[in-house]
Every structure is written in C-alpha cells, then in structure tokens.
Design a protein around this motif. Structure first.
Motif, mmCIF file in Angstrom:
data_model
loop_
_atom_site.group_PDB
_atom_site.id
_atom_site.type_symbol
_atom_site.label_atom_id
_atom_site.label_comp_id
_atom_site.label_asym_id
_atom_site.label_seq_id
_atom_site.Cartn_x
_atom_site.Cartn_y
_atom_site.Cartn_z
ATOM 1 N N SER A 210 0.841 -1.191 0.000
ATOM 2 C CA SER A 210 0.000 0.000 0.000
ATOM 3 C C SER A 210 0.881 1.247 0.000
ATOM 4 O O SER A 210 2.054 1.196 0.376
ATOM 5 C CB SER A 210 -0.909 0.012 1.232
ATOM 6 O OG SER A 210 -1.777 -1.114 1.236
ATOM 7 N N THR A 211 0.299 2.356 -0.397
ATOM 8 C CA THR A 211 1.042 3.619 -0.404
ATOM 9 C C THR A 211 0.800 4.440 0.851
ATOM 10 O O THR A 211 1.569 5.342 1.162
ATOM 11 C CB THR A 211 0.662 4.454 -1.636
ATOM 12 O OG1 THR A 211 -0.757 4.636 -1.652
ATOM 13 C CG2 THR A 211 1.106 3.745 -2.917
ATOM 14 N N ASP A 212 -0.310 4.141 1.568
ATOM 15 C CA ASP A 212 -0.559 4.807 2.846
ATOM 16 C C ASP A 212 -1.515 3.957 3.673
ATOM 17 O O ASP A 212 -2.019 2.928 3.218
ATOM 18 C CB ASP A 212 -1.099 6.232 2.651
ATOM 19 C CG ASP A 212 -2.412 6.272 1.896
ATOM 20 O OD1 ASP A 212 -3.342 5.515 2.262
ATOM 21 O OD2 ASP A 212 -2.519 7.051 0.932
ATOM 22 N N PHE A 214 -4.527 4.597 4.710
ATOM 23 C CA PHE A 214 -5.952 4.820 4.536
ATOM 24 C C PHE A 214 -6.545 4.099 3.325
ATOM 25 O O PHE A 214 -7.687 3.665 3.353
ATOM 26 C CB PHE A 214 -6.236 6.319 4.441
ATOM 27 C CG PHE A 214 -5.800 7.073 5.668
ATOM 28 C CD1 PHE A 214 -6.603 7.118 6.781
ATOM 29 C CD2 PHE A 214 -4.566 7.709 5.702
ATOM 30 C CE1 PHE A 214 -6.206 7.801 7.919
ATOM 31 C CE2 PHE A 214 -4.156 8.403 6.830
ATOM 32 C CZ PHE A 214 -4.978 8.440 7.951
ATOM 33 N N LYS A 215 -5.757 3.977 2.245
ATOM 34 C CA LYS A 215 -6.302 3.394 1.025
ATOM 35 C C LYS A 215 -6.669 1.922 1.185
ATOM 36 O O LYS A 215 -7.497 1.396 0.441
ATOM 37 C CB LYS A 215 -5.301 3.578 -0.119
ATOM 38 C CG LYS A 215 -5.174 5.027 -0.578
ATOM 39 C CD LYS A 215 -4.248 5.161 -1.782
ATOM 40 C CE LYS A 215 -4.166 6.612 -2.244
ATOM 41 N NZ LYS A 215 -3.262 6.788 -3.397
ATOM 42 N N ALA A 216 -6.079 1.241 2.161
ATOM 43 C CA ALA A 216 -6.387 -0.166 2.370
ATOM 44 C C ALA A 216 -7.791 -0.359 2.940
ATOM 45 O O ALA A 216 -8.371 -1.438 2.826
ATOM 46 C CB ALA A 216 -5.366 -0.797 3.307
ATOM 47 N N GLY A 217 -8.354 0.683 3.554
ATOM 48 C CA GLY A 217 -9.680 0.574 4.145
ATOM 49 C C GLY A 217 -9.621 0.240 5.620
ATOM 50 O O GLY A 217 -8.776 -0.544 6.060
ATOM 51 N N ARG A 218 -10.489 0.833 6.385
ATOM 52 C CA ARG A 218 -10.493 0.672 7.839
ATOM 53 C C ARG A 218 -10.555 -0.807 8.246
ATOM 54 O O ARG A 218 -11.388 -1.576 7.763
ATOM 55 C CB ARG A 218 -11.695 1.409 8.436
ATOM 56 C CG ARG A 218 -11.765 1.369 9.959
ATOM 57 C CD ARG A 218 -13.001 2.111 10.452
ATOM 58 N NE ARG A 218 -12.904 3.539 10.170
ATOM 59 C CZ ARG A 218 -12.372 4.422 11.003
ATOM 60 N NH1 ARG A 218 -11.886 4.018 12.173
ATOM 61 N NH2 ARG A 218 -12.334 5.706 10.680
ATOM 62 N N GLY A 219 -9.648 -1.203 9.123
ATOM 63 C CA GLY A 219 -9.632 -2.563 9.659
ATOM 64 C C GLY A 219 -8.894 -3.580 8.813
ATOM 65 O O GLY A 219 -8.780 -4.745 9.202
ATOM 66 N N ASN A 220 -8.396 -3.169 7.645
ATOM 67 C CA ASN A 220 -7.720 -4.110 6.757
ATOM 68 C C ASN A 220 -6.218 -4.168 7.024
ATOM 69 O O ASN A 220 -5.590 -3.171 7.356
ATOM 70 C CB ASN A 220 -7.964 -3.742 5.293
ATOM 71 C CG ASN A 220 -9.391 -4.015 4.859
ATOM 72 O OD1 ASN A 220 -10.000 -4.990 5.307
ATOM 73 N ND2 ASN A 220 -9.928 -3.165 4.001
ATOM 74 N N LEU A 221 -5.667 -5.355 6.830
ATOM 75 C CA LEU A 221 -4.235 -5.588 6.979
ATOM 76 C C LEU A 221 -3.503 -5.035 5.763
ATOM 77 O O LEU A 221 -3.974 -5.181 4.624
ATOM 78 C CB LEU A 221 -3.983 -7.093 7.110
ATOM 79 C CG LEU A 221 -2.554 -7.563 7.336
ATOM 80 C CD1 LEU A 221 -2.019 -7.074 8.670
ATOM 81 C CD2 LEU A 221 -2.513 -9.097 7.290
ATOM 82 N N ALA A 223 0.674 -3.764 4.095
ATOM 83 C CA ALA A 223 2.130 -3.639 4.195
ATOM 84 C C ALA A 223 2.537 -2.432 3.360
ATOM 85 O O ALA A 223 1.971 -2.171 2.295
ATOM 86 C CB ALA A 223 2.820 -4.896 3.668
ATOM 87 N N MET A 224 3.532 -1.690 3.847
ATOM 88 C CA MET A 224 3.997 -0.510 3.137
ATOM 89 C C MET A 224 5.409 -0.183 3.614
ATOM 90 O O MET A 224 5.883 -0.722 4.620
ATOM 91 C CB MET A 224 3.070 0.678 3.393
ATOM 92 C CG MET A 224 2.971 1.074 4.859
ATOM 93 S SD MET A 224 1.849 2.472 5.147
ATOM 94 C CE MET A 224 2.836 3.820 4.514
ATOM 95 N N ILE A 233 4.244 -3.588 8.674
ATOM 96 C CA ILE A 233 2.964 -4.284 8.641
ATOM 97 C C ILE A 233 2.014 -3.531 9.563
ATOM 98 O O ILE A 233 2.327 -3.273 10.723
ATOM 99 C CB ILE A 233 3.102 -5.748 9.110
ATOM 100 C CG1 ILE A 233 4.244 -6.458 8.373
ATOM 101 C CG2 ILE A 233 1.777 -6.479 8.935
ATOM 102 C CD1 ILE A 233 4.094 -6.531 6.885
ATOM 103 N N SER A 234 0.821 -3.213 9.047
ATOM 104 C CA SER A 234 -0.118 -2.401 9.813
ATOM 105 C C SER A 234 -1.542 -2.892 9.583
ATOM 106 O O SER A 234 -1.815 -3.683 8.679
ATOM 107 C CB SER A 234 -0.028 -0.929 9.396
ATOM 108 O OG SER A 234 1.294 -0.448 9.470
#
Length: 257
Positions: A210-212, A214-221, A223-224, A233-234
């Motif tokens: 991911s680039t940030d 937020f784009k992954a969507g709330r609650g989603n795993l 890596a960036m 990993i977030s």
C-alpha cells in the motif's frame, strides 16, 4: 539557535531527566532543549537506536545530541563526543552510535576530566560537554582521540533467490510492526515478481504493498514502506501487534513467485 536534544532510557517518572535539563540550563541558559524520547525500554540499544536514527537528521546542522541509553556491558563505558554529518553527539561508548551511523563518524574523542582521565556517565559532564559544543567549542579539544568504538550490529534479513526472512525490530505506539527489510533489499530480490508477505506461518498473507494507511480501508491488513524505508505491517485504524499477536523479534517471511 543552539539546539540540544535528549534521548535516554531514563523514563519521565524519576528526577533524572529534569536534573539533566537543569544542569544544561545552569551552564547554558540560551540552550533550546528538545526531547526525542525517554520511554525507551532500559538496556534496549536496538530500539533506542532505531528511534534516534530516524529523528536526529531532521534537526539543523550544529545540533548537539545527548544519547544516554544504557547497554549491558560489565564495565561502565566511557563518555565520547562525536561529529557526524555536521551534528555533534555525546553519550557512552556502548555500541549505540554504531547502530545509528551508516558510516564511521567524522571525529570521535573520549571526554577527559581536568586530570586527563576518561569520564563516565555523569549528568553534569553531559550538560557541560553539550554546552561547550553548542557554543562553538572544538571537539578535538575535549579529550583523547577514539581509535576503536564499541560495535553493535542489527540482525540482518536472510535472503535466498526467492525468499527474504526478516524480523520485527520495532513496534510503535500504534501497534505498527516495523521489520528489518529495507525497500532496496525488497526490490532487489523481487526483480518485478509477485510476492506473498507471510505472517504467522500463512495465517495472514499480504500480496501487495500500500502507499498509505488509509487506502487499504479501515480494519484491513496492509504492508507498506515507512518514512525510514523499512517494510512495515499495519492494520488501517487498528493495532497490528495486538490483533495479530505478533511480538518483537518475530519472523516475517516474503516469498517471491
């Protein structure tokens, strides 16, 4: 503006940090004192170095950094003063600085007392040394030249043709998992191939970066690469360490297809 930063494992519930600041102001009232951090776990040089490494270069040239993170050596380490990339650093010779610098320091000297003896951990010496350098004092006049610093090294990722085995080297206050896999290494091994970032023996798998947050969507795993260039990993708006049950030093595996 003479800036002096403080990085210690002394905590903020005791009087130690306050006493150090008082010692600095007593000898150099014009000093601007900035706390980088004091909540580092005692004796954890690696975590302390990671925090400091990603902060010091944001300060202006000429800043003096006091770094007093304890190591685990059997003998008390002498205090040293270092010059590196236009900044000055003061702290014990316990390996901390070799975890911070990418290359050897430009100058390195043991801090000596009036009798020519090496000085060990001492709040007033830290304060007076920082004030001396902030006022334009010459580091070469502080003592005896260091010929060899105590060295420590970070655990490096293990790489194969299609695999990187890294470890979690830091967990921040939001529960984000910072690994020791740097962007340059990841891209060099990847060579444009698809991949799986594997956590907990395939219990969790991430197949894209991911680039940030937020784009992954709330609650989603996700890596960036973080600002320091390490694979992180977030969980968007969540605590990855707590929700995934992953701790410091656990293995993160990347398999390239």
């Amino acid at each position: 503006m003479p800036v002096i930063t403080l990085t210690t494992d002394w905590g903020t519930t005791d009087y130690f940090v306050g006493a150090l600041k008082g010692d600095i102001i007593s000898v150099f009232p014009e000093a601007v004192i900035i706390d980088i951090g004091h909540a580092i776990q005692a004796y954890d040089l690696v975590k302390g170095a990671f925090i400091f490494k990603n902060a010091w270069h944001h300060f202006p040239t000429g800043t003096v950094h006091i770094c007093a993170v304890s190591g685990t050596s059997d003998e008390p380490p002498p205090l040293i003063a270092l010059a590196y990339h236009g900044h000055f650093f003061i702290g014990p010779d316990n390996g901390f600085f070799t975890l911070v610098y990418a290359t050897p320091p430009d100058e390195a000297y043991y801090i000596l007392d009036a009798r020519g003896n090496k000085v060990y951990a001492n709040s007033s010496v830290l304060a007076s040394s920082a004030a001396y350098l902030s006022k334009g004092g010459k580091i070469a006049d502080m003592g005896e030249k260091v010929t060899a610093m105590v060295e420590k090294s970070l655990l490096q990722p293990v790489t194969e043709e299609s695999i990187i085995r890294g470890t979690v080297i830091y967990i921040d206050s939001h529960g984000n998992l910072v690994t020791n896999i740097e962007k340059e290494l990841f891209e060099r091994i990847a060579r444009g191939r698809d991949y799986d970032i594997i956590l907990k023996t395939r219990e969790y798998v991430i197949s894209e970066l991911s680039t940030d947050y937020f784009k992954a969507g709330r609650g989603n795993l996700l890596a960036m690469y973080n600002e320091a260039g390490f694979l992180e990993i977030s969980i968007s708006h969540g605590n990855a360490a707590g929700l995934l049950g992953i701790k410091y030093a656990e293995i993160i595996r990347v398999e390239f297809k």
